[in-house]
Design a protein around this motif. Structure first.
Motif, PDB file in Angstrom:
ATOM      1  N   LEU A 198     -36.966  -5.350 -35.543  1.00  0.00           N
ATOM      2  CA  LEU A 198     -37.462  -4.275 -36.400  1.00  0.00           C
ATOM      3  C   LEU A 198     -38.637  -3.544 -35.757  1.00  0.00           C
ATOM      4  O   LEU A 198     -38.661  -2.302 -35.714  1.00  0.00           O
ATOM      5  CB  LEU A 198     -37.879  -4.860 -37.753  1.00  0.00           C
ATOM      6  N   ASN A 199     -39.608  -4.280 -35.247  1.00  0.00           N
ATOM      7  CA  ASN A 199     -40.781  -3.648 -34.633  1.00  0.00           C
ATOM      8  C   ASN A 199     -40.407  -2.837 -33.400  1.00  0.00           C
ATOM      9  O   ASN A 199     -40.844  -1.688 -33.241  1.00  0.00           O
ATOM     10  CB  ASN A 199     -41.808  -4.722 -34.258  1.00  0.00           C
ATOM     11  N   ILE A 200     -39.612  -3.441 -32.532  1.00  0.00           N
ATOM     12  CA  ILE A 200     -39.221  -2.734 -31.300  1.00  0.00           C
ATOM     13  C   ILE A 200     -38.328  -1.551 -31.623  1.00  0.00           C
ATOM     14  O   ILE A 200     -38.442  -0.471 -31.024  1.00  0.00           O
ATOM     15  CB  ILE A 200     -38.530  -3.713 -30.333  1.00  0.00           C
ATOM     16  N   GLY A 201     -37.417  -1.720 -32.587  1.00  0.00           N
ATOM     17  CA  GLY A 201     -36.525  -0.626 -32.972  1.00  0.00           C
ATOM     18  C   GLY A 201     -37.289   0.561 -33.529  1.00  0.00           C
ATOM     19  O   GLY A 201     -36.993   1.716 -33.190  1.00  0.00           O
ATOM     20  N   ILE A 202     -38.281   0.327 -34.380  1.00  0.00           N
ATOM     21  CA  ILE A 202     -39.080   1.419 -34.945  1.00  0.00           C
ATOM     22  C   ILE A 202     -39.859   2.137 -33.850  1.00  0.00           C
ATOM     23  O   ILE A 202     -39.947   3.373 -33.832  1.00  0.00           O
ATOM     24  CB  ILE A 202     -40.020   0.885 -36.040  1.00  0.00           C
ATOM     25  N   TYR A 203     -40.425   1.359 -32.918  1.00  0.00           N
ATOM     26  CA  TYR A 203     -41.165   1.994 -31.826  1.00  0.00           C
ATOM     27  C   TYR A 203     -40.251   2.904 -31.006  1.00  0.00           C
ATOM     28  O   TYR A 203     -40.630   4.019 -30.635  1.00  0.00           O
ATOM     29  CB  TYR A 203     -41.793   0.938 -30.922  1.00  0.00           C
ATOM     30  N   MET A 230     -47.765  -2.355 -40.750  1.00  0.00           N
ATOM     31  CA  MET A 230     -47.560  -3.608 -40.022  1.00  0.00           C
ATOM     32  C   MET A 230     -46.455  -3.490 -38.978  1.00  0.00           C
ATOM     33  O   MET A 230     -46.383  -4.299 -38.050  1.00  0.00           O
ATOM     34  CB  MET A 230     -47.193  -4.736 -40.996  1.00  0.00           C
ATOM     35  N   PHE A 231     -45.580  -2.488 -39.105  1.00  0.00           N
ATOM     36  CA  PHE A 231     -44.414  -2.373 -38.231  1.00  0.00           C
ATOM     37  C   PHE A 231     -44.510  -1.174 -37.285  1.00  0.00           C
ATOM     38  O   PHE A 231     -43.529  -0.808 -36.654  1.00  0.00           O
ATOM     39  CB  PHE A 231     -43.147  -2.271 -39.092  1.00  0.00           C
ATOM     40  N   LEU A 232     -45.697  -0.589 -37.188  1.00  0.00           N
ATOM     41  CA  LEU A 232     -45.917   0.541 -36.296  1.00  0.00           C
ATOM     42  C   LEU A 232     -46.876   0.132 -35.183  1.00  0.00           C
ATOM     43  O   LEU A 232     -47.772  -0.687 -35.403  1.00  0.00           O
ATOM     44  CB  LEU A 232     -46.513   1.723 -37.069  1.00  0.00           C
ATOM     45  N   HIS A 233     -46.702   0.734 -34.006  1.00  0.00           N
ATOM     46  CA  HIS A 233     -47.576   0.440 -32.866  1.00  0.00           C
ATOM     47  C   HIS A 233     -47.878   1.723 -32.106  1.00  0.00           C
ATOM     48  O   HIS A 233     -47.025   2.610 -32.004  1.00  0.00           O
ATOM     49  CB  HIS A 233     -46.923  -0.594 -31.946  1.00  0.00           C
ATOM     50  N   GLY A 234     -49.090   1.774 -31.570  1.00  0.00           N
ATOM     51  CA  GLY A 234     -49.565   3.012 -30.976  1.00  0.00           C
ATOM     52  C   GLY A 234     -49.194   3.236 -29.526  1.00  0.00           C
ATOM     53  O   GLY A 234     -49.282   4.359 -29.046  1.00  0.00           O
ATOM     54  N   SER A 235     -48.809   2.196 -28.811  1.00  0.00           N
ATOM     55  CA  SER A 235     -48.476   2.367 -27.401  1.00  0.00           C
ATOM     56  C   SER A 235     -47.565   1.230 -26.958  1.00  0.00           C
ATOM     57  O   SER A 235     -47.384   0.236 -27.676  1.00  0.00           O
ATOM     58  CB  SER A 235     -49.737   2.368 -26.531  1.00  0.00           C
ATOM     59  N   LEU A 236     -47.004   1.375 -25.779  1.00  0.00           N
ATOM     60  CA  LEU A 236     -46.107   0.348 -25.251  1.00  0.00           C
ATOM     61  C   LEU A 236     -46.868  -0.949 -24.990  1.00  0.00           C
ATOM     62  O   LEU A 236     -46.360  -2.042 -25.266  1.00  0.00           O
ATOM     63  CB  LEU A 236     -45.443   0.838 -23.970  1.00  0.00           C
ATOM     64  N   LEU A 237     -48.088  -0.838 -24.481  1.00  0.00           N
ATOM     65  CA  LEU A 237     -48.893  -2.036 -24.254  1.00  0.00           C
ATOM     66  C   LEU A 237     -49.218  -2.729 -25.571  1.00  0.00           C
ATOM     67  O   LEU A 237     -49.197  -3.965 -25.663  1.00  0.00           O
ATOM     68  CB  LEU A 237     -50.179  -1.681 -23.511  1.00  0.00           C
ATOM     69  N   HIS A 238     -49.507  -1.941 -26.592  1.00  0.00           N
ATOM     70  CA  HIS A 238     -49.842  -2.484 -27.911  1.00  0.00           C
ATOM     71  C   HIS A 238     -48.687  -3.322 -28.456  1.00  0.00           C
ATOM     72  O   HIS A 238     -48.867  -4.479 -28.857  1.00  0.00           O
ATOM     73  CB  HIS A 238     -50.162  -1.318 -28.852  1.00  0.00           C
ATOM     74  N   ILE A 239     -47.487  -2.764 -28.449  1.00  0.00           N
ATOM     75  CA  ILE A 239     -46.355  -3.502 -29.003  1.00  0.00           C
ATOM     76  C   ILE A 239     -45.955  -4.660 -28.093  1.00  0.00           C
ATOM     77  O   ILE A 239     -45.541  -5.717 -28.574  1.00  0.00           O
ATOM     78  CB  ILE A 239     -45.155  -2.563 -29.267  1.00  0.00           C
ATOM     79  N   ALA A 240     -46.116  -4.493 -26.785  1.00  0.00           N
ATOM     80  CA  ALA A 240     -45.744  -5.576 -25.866  1.00  0.00           C
ATOM     81  C   ALA A 240     -46.606  -6.809 -26.104  1.00  0.00           C
ATOM     82  O   ALA A 240     -46.092  -7.943 -26.213  1.00  0.00           O
ATOM     83  CB  ALA A 240     -45.872  -5.107 -24.417  1.00  0.00           C
ATOM     84  N   PHE A 241     -47.911  -6.626 -26.198  1.00  0.00           N
ATOM     85  CA  PHE A 241     -48.806  -7.765 -26.429  1.00  0.00           C
ATOM     86  C   PHE A 241     -48.542  -8.403 -27.790  1.00  0.00           C
ATOM     87  O   PHE A 241     -48.504  -9.624 -27.922  1.00  0.00           O
ATOM     88  CB  PHE A 241     -50.267  -7.312 -26.333  1.00  0.00           C
ATOM     89  N   ASN A 242     -48.357  -7.575 -28.817  1.00  0.00           N
ATOM     90  CA  ASN A 242     -48.131  -8.118 -30.152  1.00  0.00           C
ATOM     91  C   ASN A 242     -46.808  -8.868 -30.251  1.00  0.00           C
ATOM     92  O   ASN A 242     -46.725  -9.935 -30.866  1.00  0.00           O
ATOM     93  CB  ASN A 242     -48.180  -6.993 -31.196  1.00  0.00           C
ATOM     94  N   MET A 243     -45.760  -8.317 -29.666  1.00  0.00           N
ATOM     95  CA  MET A 243     -44.456  -8.978 -29.765  1.00  0.00           C
ATOM     96  C   MET A 243     -44.422 -10.262 -28.942  1.00  0.00           C
ATOM     97  O   MET A 243     -43.769 -11.240 -29.336  1.00  0.00           O
ATOM     98  CB  MET A 243     -43.346  -8.024 -29.313  1.00  0.00           C
ATOM     99  N   LEU A 244     -45.116 -10.276 -27.808  1.00  0.00           N
ATOM    100  CA  LEU A 244     -45.193 -11.507 -27.031  1.00  0.00           C
ATOM    101  C   LEU A 244     -45.913 -12.588 -27.824  1.00  0.00           C
ATOM    102  O   LEU A 244     -45.461 -13.739 -27.892  1.00  0.00           O
ATOM    103  CB  LEU A 244     -45.912 -11.246 -25.709  1.00  0.00           C
TER     104      LEU A 244
END
Length: 346
Positions: A141-146, A205-219
């Motif tokens: 869900l998080n990656i798909g929304i991004y 909670m399911f939005l992220h501002g940058s690729l680095l932001h979502i990468a760190f959070n999802m890891l």
């Protein structure tokens, strides 16, 4: 190297997940098994000189606590020079087990107790929660929304303004575009949230501002959440995640009414808070060895990230603290016992 049995191995100098050795060996090496000795050989990288081959003889009578994990093999050495652990990687799991079968089976009392407790813990979580569907759903869900947000930016503003998918650095124009888009898609924008759009406490909670932001959070979500979902169970884990995330969003907007905040980090901190609440309960079914290991890994992680959040000006530490407290309270309320019910004979 002479020996009744010889194995090709690979040595590692460091890393939390790699087997290490006290001799400074790194790279390809070998292990030979003789009746009274184990001889390990490899290139020594412990000094500034050119690496050179070195052999080390270990007495069989000093080897205890042999264990394997996949292709990795470790054993402890007790004796004249104090205790130490020797580890290396073999070609595959079968090769590691074959070498382990040639080594002594002796175990120290402490190791045997810890090993039995780890086995009991894994048997319990395997019984209650053999899979982690919620984690995979949250990641998707998080990656798909991004990805959808990136596609929307490309379609609306053209590729010239979005040559990269938001790596964490960008032009001021692109940063402004992404800020407006995040607000439109449901970011926790203080005036809007406090103005009645309370659904933003969840959507942010399911939005992220940058690729680095979502990468760190999802890891972090994958590393931490996989175990916590198996401890709580999927339904309780989802409740823990949502409660912690909303608490983090609420703390963020109450601390700073003009905030524009997004990300899953509040919920992730809440997962850790829930884990700490779970393992401190009596009769939780988590053995003492596992409790000690989880505390030793969780508390430094929390301390480091909270400290970094205070030092880095763009980190929403209010969301982290709110999620942590909310997750800790929810962890107490949602916790279950991991003890497996005794099976009665038919």
């Amino acid at each position: 190297m002479a020996g009744l049995h010889a194995f090709n191995v690979r040595f590692h100098l460091g890393g939390r997940n790699w087997p290490t050795n006290p001799y400074g060996l790194q790279g390809d090496g070998s292990v030979a098994i003789e009746p009274d000795f184990v001889i390990i050989g490899g290139r020594n990288h412990s000094s500034f000189r050119l690496a050179k081959w070195a052999d080390h003889r270990i007495r069989m009578v000093d080897i205890v606590n042999v264990r394997t994990e996949g292709p990795d093999l470790r054993f402890d050495v007790i004796g004249v020079k104090g205790n130490m652990t020797v580890g290396f990687t073999l070609a595959d799991s079968a090769e590691a087990r074959r070498l382990a079968a040639l080594l002594p089976t002796r175990q120290t009392e402490e190791f045997a107790r810890a090993y039995a407790e780890r086995e009991a813990f894994h048997d319990r979580i395997d019984y209650w929660s053999p899979s982690t569907p919620v984690i995979w759903g949250l990641l998707t869900l998080n990656i798909g929304i991004y990805f959808l947000m990136w596609l929307a930016r490309r379609g609306q503003y053209g590729i010239s303004l979005q040559t990269m998918p938001g790596w964490g650095w960008s032009s001021p124009v692109d940063a402004m575009i992404r800020s407006y888009q995040l607000a439109h898609w449901g970011a926790n924008v203080g005036p809007l949230t406090l103005g009645g759009e309370w659904w933003r406490l969840v959507s942010s909670m399911f939005l992220h501002g940058s690729l680095l932001h979502i990468a760190f959070n999802m890891l972090a979500l994958w590393q931490v959440g996989t175990l916590v979902e198996r401890i709580f169970g999927s339904t309780r884990f989802l409740a823990l995640y949502m409660i912690a995330g909303v608490c983090g969003s609420l703390a963020s907007v109450l601390w700073n009414p003009h905030v524009n905040s997004v990300g899953a980090s509040g919920a992730i901190f809440g997962i850790l808070g829930g884990l700490l609440a779970f393992i401190r309960r009596e009769n939780s079914g988590v053995p003492p060895t596992i409790v000690k290991e989880l505390r030793a890994s969780t508390l430094p992680f929390l301390l480091f990230n909270l400290t970094a959040g205070f030092l880095y000006p763009h980190t929403d530490n209010a969301a982290h603290l709110g999620g942590l407290v909310g997750g800790f309270v929810a962890g107490h309320l949602l916790a279950r016992s991991l003890h497996v019910p005794e099976r009665t004979a038919a």
